[in-house]
Design a protein around this motif. Structure first.
Motif, PDB file in Angstrom:
ATOM      1  N   LEU A   1      54.042 119.218 179.685  1.00 11.20           N
ATOM      2  CA  LEU A   1      53.375 118.273 180.579  1.00 11.20           C
ATOM      3  C   LEU A   1      53.710 116.828 180.220  1.00 11.20           C
ATOM      4  CD1 LEU A   1      49.827 119.920 180.776  1.00 11.20           C
ATOM      5  CD2 LEU A   1      51.569 119.868 182.576  1.00 11.20           C
ATOM      6  N   ARG A   2      53.898 116.571 178.932  1.00 15.27           N
ATOM      7  CA  ARG A   2      54.194 115.239 178.407  1.00 15.27           C
ATOM      8  C   ARG A   2      53.087 114.237 178.742  1.00 15.27           C
ATOM      9  NH1 ARG A   2      59.072 113.148 180.669  1.00 15.27           N
ATOM     10  NH2 ARG A   2      59.096 111.639 178.970  1.00 15.27           N
ATOM     11  N   GLU A   3      51.859 114.715 178.824  1.00 10.96           N
ATOM     12  CA  GLU A   3      50.720 113.828 179.015  1.00 10.96           C
ATOM     13  C   GLU A   3      49.431 114.580 178.723  1.00 10.96           C
ATOM     14  OE1 GLU A   3      49.210 113.845 183.507  1.00 10.96           O
ATOM     15  OE2 GLU A   3      51.192 112.908 183.315  1.00 10.96           O
TER      16      GLU A   3
ATOM     17  N   ALA B   1      45.884 104.016 182.886  1.00  7.72           N
ATOM     18  CA  ALA B   1      44.473 103.813 183.224  1.00  7.72           C
ATOM     19  C   ALA B   1      43.644 105.075 183.039  1.00  7.72           C
ATOM     20  CB  ALA B   1      44.352 103.321 184.664  1.00  7.72           C
ATOM     21  N   ASP B   2      44.243 106.261 183.266  1.00  9.66           N
ATOM     22  CA  ASP B   2      43.454 107.489 183.194  1.00  9.66           C
ATOM     23  C   ASP B   2      44.146 108.603 182.415  1.00  9.66           C
ATOM     24  OD1 ASP B   2      45.494 107.952 184.918  1.00  9.66           O
ATOM     25  OD2 ASP B   2      44.259 108.593 186.615  1.00  9.66           O
ATOM     26  N   ARG B   3      45.198 108.273 181.680  1.00 10.02           N
ATOM     27  CA  ARG B   3      45.936 109.289 180.924  1.00 10.02           C
ATOM     28  C   ARG B   3      46.781 108.610 179.866  1.00 10.02           C
ATOM     29  NH1 ARG B   3      51.597 110.348 184.037  1.00 10.02           N
ATOM     30  NH2 ARG B   3      51.819 108.241 184.857  1.00 10.02           N
ATOM     31  N   GLN B   4      47.311 109.421 178.949  1.00  5.58           N
ATOM     32  CA  GLN B   4      48.358 108.933 178.062  1.00  5.58           C
ATOM     33  C   GLN B   4      49.621 109.738 178.366  1.00  5.58           C
ATOM     34  OE1 GLN B   4      47.543 109.442 173.884  1.00  5.58           O
ATOM     35  NE2 GLN B   4      46.948 111.594 174.074  1.00  5.58           N
ATOM     36  N   PHE B   5      50.720 109.013 178.579  1.00  7.16           N
ATOM     37  CA  PHE B   5      52.003 109.636 178.904  1.00  7.16           C
ATOM     38  C   PHE B   5      52.906 109.531 177.688  1.00  7.16           C
ATOM     39  CE2 PHE B   5      56.447 108.893 180.217  1.00  7.16           C
ATOM     40  CZ  PHE B   5      56.717 110.125 180.785  1.00  7.16           C
ATOM     41  N   PHE B   6      53.549 110.645 177.341  1.00  5.81           N
ATOM     42  CA  PHE B   6      54.403 110.673 176.162  1.00  5.81           C
ATOM     43  C   PHE B   6      55.854 110.426 176.575  1.00  5.81           C
ATOM     44  CE2 PHE B   6      51.005 113.893 174.987  1.00  5.81           C
ATOM     45  CZ  PHE B   6      50.224 112.947 174.332  1.00  5.81           C
ATOM     46  N   LYS B   7      56.320 109.214 176.319  1.00  4.33           N
ATOM     47  CA  LYS B   7      57.728 108.923 176.585  1.00  4.33           C
ATOM     48  C   LYS B   7      58.611 109.748 175.665  1.00  4.33           C
ATOM     49  CE  LYS B   7      61.439 107.070 178.124  1.00  4.33           C
ATOM     50  NZ  LYS B   7      61.999 107.560 179.394  1.00  4.33           N
ATOM     51  N   SER B   8      58.111 110.014 174.468  1.00  2.00           N
ATOM     52  CA  SER B   8      58.820 110.896 173.544  1.00  2.00           C
ATOM     53  C   SER B   8      57.787 111.667 172.743  1.00  2.00           C
ATOM     54  CB  SER B   8      59.726 110.093 172.609  1.00  2.00           C
ATOM     55  OG  SER B   8      60.367 110.949 171.683  1.00  2.00           O
ATOM     56  N   CYS B   9      58.044 112.946 172.515  1.00  2.00           N
ATOM     57  CA  CYS B   9      57.112 113.742 171.711  1.00  2.00           C
ATOM     58  C   CYS B   9      57.894 114.766 170.895  1.00  2.00           C
ATOM     59  CB  CYS B   9      56.067 114.430 172.580  1.00  2.00           C
ATOM     60  SG  CYS B   9      56.715 115.498 173.874  1.00  2.00           S
ATOM     61  N   VAL B  10      57.537 114.875 169.630  1.00  2.00           N
ATOM     62  CA  VAL B  10      58.134 115.854 168.722  1.00  2.00           C
ATOM     63  C   VAL B  10      57.012 116.701 168.146  1.00  2.00           C
ATOM     64  CG1 VAL B  10      59.320 116.166 166.511  1.00  2.00           C
ATOM     65  CG2 VAL B  10      60.127 114.444 168.124  1.00  2.00           C
TER      66      VAL B  10
ATOM     67  N   ARG C   1      53.985 117.034 161.520  1.00  5.07           N
ATOM     68  CA  ARG C   1      54.386 117.995 162.547  1.00  5.07           C
ATOM     69  C   ARG C   1      54.634 117.324 163.896  1.00  5.07           C
ATOM     70  NH1 ARG C   1      50.833 123.541 161.689  1.00  5.07           N
ATOM     71  NH2 ARG C   1      51.294 123.818 159.465  1.00  5.07           N
ATOM     72  N   VAL C   2      53.891 116.260 164.164  1.00  2.00           N
ATOM     73  CA  VAL C   2      53.944 115.640 165.493  1.00  2.00           C
ATOM     74  C   VAL C   2      54.221 114.146 165.345  1.00  2.00           C
ATOM     75  CG1 VAL C   2      52.669 115.161 167.631  1.00  2.00           C
ATOM     76  CG2 VAL C   2      52.306 117.328 166.417  1.00  2.00           C
ATOM     77  N   ALA C   3      55.083 113.638 166.225  1.00  2.00           N
ATOM     78  CA  ALA C   3      55.303 112.193 166.345  1.00  2.00           C
ATOM     79  C   ALA C   3      55.416 111.872 167.830  1.00  2.00           C
ATOM     80  CB  ALA C   3      56.563 111.762 165.601  1.00  2.00           C
ATOM     81  N   LEU C   4      54.793 110.766 168.247  1.00  4.15           N
ATOM     82  CA  LEU C   4      54.699 110.456 169.675  1.00  4.15           C
ATOM     83  C   LEU C   4      54.996 108.985 169.954  1.00  4.15           C
ATOM     84  CD1 LEU C   4      51.225 112.127 170.429  1.00  4.15           C
ATOM     85  CD2 LEU C   4      53.470 113.163 170.826  1.00  4.15           C
ATOM     86  N   VAL C   5      55.633 108.741 171.098  1.00  4.03           N
ATOM     87  CA  VAL C   5      55.602 107.429 171.741  1.00  4.03           C
ATOM     88  C   VAL C   5      54.648 107.599 172.910  1.00  4.03           C
ATOM     89  CG1 VAL C   5      56.879 105.686 173.029  1.00  4.03           C
ATOM     90  CG2 VAL C   5      57.933 106.786 171.049  1.00  4.03           C
ATOM     91  N   SER C   6      53.426 107.117 172.733  1.00  5.72           N
ATOM     92  CA  SER C   6      52.360 107.352 173.704  1.00  5.72           C
ATOM     93  C   SER C   6      52.073 106.074 174.486  1.00  5.72           C
ATOM     94  CB  SER C   6      51.087 107.808 172.981  1.00  5.72           C
ATOM     95  OG  SER C   6      50.008 107.902 173.892  1.00  5.72           O
TER      96      SER C   6
END
Length: 539
Positions: free
Chosen positions: A66-68, A48-57, A39-44
């Motif tokens: 929010l993409r993070e 330092a204090d978060r994970q940012f999703f450059k791509s999210c499905v 269901r989900v695939a991520l480029v995470s």
């Protein structure tokens, strides 16, 4: 944890954090979700204090928008910290992540992630897939993730290389613009004074001849600066054109007239054979004039005294027009024909030593012709047997067939012998003292009242005490810019403005127009250019 800290600079250098989605990455996450049926695939990317999703499905809201997420919700942090894949069949039974809030908040049950590692070994985050049901991940699943992660890092590398190249180009553009300004500024007063002296009939003939010598050499220096900037514009795809319908016969006639004195001085005959019927092209007349003057001057330069240059124009098939410039000069050897349109090529050191120059004219001409949708080529039977340069351009139906060429050219020329209104109150602003002195002295000779200022502050102070008719200002001032000065002057009262600057890129012209200047003159200039613009602004 502190293990992640050394890799944070590498992550920041990618420029990916907080950047918008990009199809090159989204394509890979969609592929992962489809092939692995998750269901989900991520480029995470693990900061330092978060994970940012450059791509999210497939990520649920609000996380998809929010993409993070905070690091407290991150499985990918473990991949980033360890540099190893993480496989979780059922998060509720895995001691490493069973207390992670993402299990409840995002429904993360099954997880498989592999490192996103740079060639230098820095792990930026994880390429991962997630399911909301328990799942056994196979070795093939991990191999697919690793292949896709490698593709992600290839895209990251390409993006970094592209960004670095664009940054280098911007630095080069700024350097060339600054260099151009610094070279143009000191020769501007020399050209103004020389042209004024050359035209002053009250001076002895020898003094006027000496002034013309200075003028010619300053203009040569200016052309070299212009050529360097044009090559840069062409290489960067930033050559701006201002197209209109152009009478080819009139344009070529003007070019032959412009080059006549130089050809005559070298005792080279120039023969122009006009087309049998009118031809029109859609193009930038100034740039096309630059091309054909380049070709004519090039042909004249390489033709010995007593030789001949022939210019001919004709139709070239369906909606095409051809112009040839043929000379009886030194010719071109076969090996040189393939490189003669490359920048800085002149056919070898011997040619460069004998004829001087930077070897930019043909390269610039090729770039301008290509920008008009045309072609340029060269042919020669060899050394000592002359050269033929051929330009082909798209043709248009001429709308001026009933107007004689001479009349058309007269219509396009400004009126001659008309002096601008005298007695204007003019504020001249420049931090280059020689330019300031030369400009003010020449303006006063035309009976204008001139106030000078060498800074923005001094100019504004002068404007407090007098309502000037016109301001002539440099752009680079020690305490601000001429753009700011013009805006502040216009905020007080209406005033005409001429920008006089060493910055001459299209973006510079646009900036001065936006600031409220009525005209933009690029240094160095002949004083007659200033006179003409003042006349136009005061008509």
């Amino acid at each position: 944890m502190t293990e992640h800290l050394p890799r944070i600079p590498a992550l920041q250098r990618t420029g990916l954090l907080d950047s918008p989605p990009e199809e090159c990455f989204d394509r890979l996450t969609r592929l992962a979700a489809k092939v692995l049926r998750t269901r989900v695939a991520l480029v995470s990317l693990v900061d330092a204090d978060r994970q940012f999703f450059k791509s999210c499905v497939g990520l649920p809201e609000p996380w998809a928008s929010l993409r993070e997420t905070p690091l407290s919700h991150s499985f990918c942090r473990h991949v980033a910290d360890s540099g190893e894949p993480l496989v979780v069949p059922d998060a509720r039974e895995c001691p490493l992540v069973r207390d992670n809030p993402a299990v409840a908040d995002l429904g993360v049950i099954a997880y498989a992630g592999v490192p996103l590692a740079t060639p230098g070994g820095d792990v930026l985050g994880s390429f991962c897939v997630i399911d909301t049901e328990p799942r056994q991940w196979s070795a093939d699943d991990l191999d697919i993730l690793k292949e896709l992660a490698a593709s992600v890092m290839t895209e990251v590398g390409l993006k970094q290389a592209k960004d670095a190249a664009e940054s280098a180009n911007r630095v080069k553009d700024r350097f060339l613009a600054t260099l151009s300004h610094e070279l143009r500024t000191p020769i501007s007063p020399a050209l103004m004074i020389a042209t004024s002296m050359a035209a002053d009939e009250a001076l002895p003939p020898q003094v006027r001849a000496d002034a013309r010598t200075i003028q010619r050499n300053v203009e040569l220096q200016t052309r070299l600066i212009d050529d360097l900037l044009d090559v840069t514009r062409i290489e960067n795809g930033k050559l701006a054109l201002h197209p209109e319908e152009v009478d080819l016969h009139g344009l070529l006639t003007d070019c032959v007239a412009i080059c006549a004195a130089e050809a005559g001085a070298r005792r080279v005959r120039v023969d122009y054979r006009p087309p049998e019927r009118p031809h029109a092209v859609r193009g930038d007349p100034a740039r096309l004039r630059q091309v054909f003057c380049n070709l004519l001057k090039n042909a004249t330069k390489f033709t010995p005294p007593g030789g001949e240059v022939t210019v001919a124009a004709s139709g070239a098939g369906e909606r095409r027009v051809r112009v040839t410039v043929r000379d009886t000069g030194i010719g071109v050897e076969p090996g040189v024909l393939t490189t003669m349109f490359d920048p800085y090529e002149q056919g070898g050191r011997a040619i460069t030593n004998e004829f001087s120059g930077l070897g930019l004219g043909l390269a610039i001409s090729k770039g301008i012709v290509a920008a008009h949708g045309g072609t340029i080529s060269a042919a020669s039977d060899g050394k000592g047997r002359g050269t033929t340069l051929t330009v082909e351009l798209p043709a248009e139906a001429a709308t001026f067939a009933g107007t004689p060429p001479d009349a058309r050219r007269q219509q396009s020329r400004p009126a001659e012998g008309v002096r601008q209104a005298a007695g204007l109150s003019i504020l001249v602003v420049d931090d280059h003292q020689d330019t300031l002195n030369a400009m003010s002295r020449l303006l006063r000779r035309l009976d204008h009242r001139v106030t000078i200022a060498d800074s923005k502050a001094a100019a504004l102070t002068a404007a407090d005490g007098e309502a000037f008719d016109l301001v002539i200002s440099d752009i680079g001032l020690p305490d601000g810019s001429g753009l700011e000065l013009m805006r502040e002057l216009l905020a007080r009262r209406p005033i005409k403005g001429i920008a006089l600057t060493g910055y001459g890129l299209d973006s510079d012209v646009q900036a001065t127009r936006s600031a409220g200047f009525d005209a933009h003159l690029t240094k160095p200039i002949k004083f007659g250019d200033v006179e003409e613009v003042i006349r136009q602004l005061t008509d």
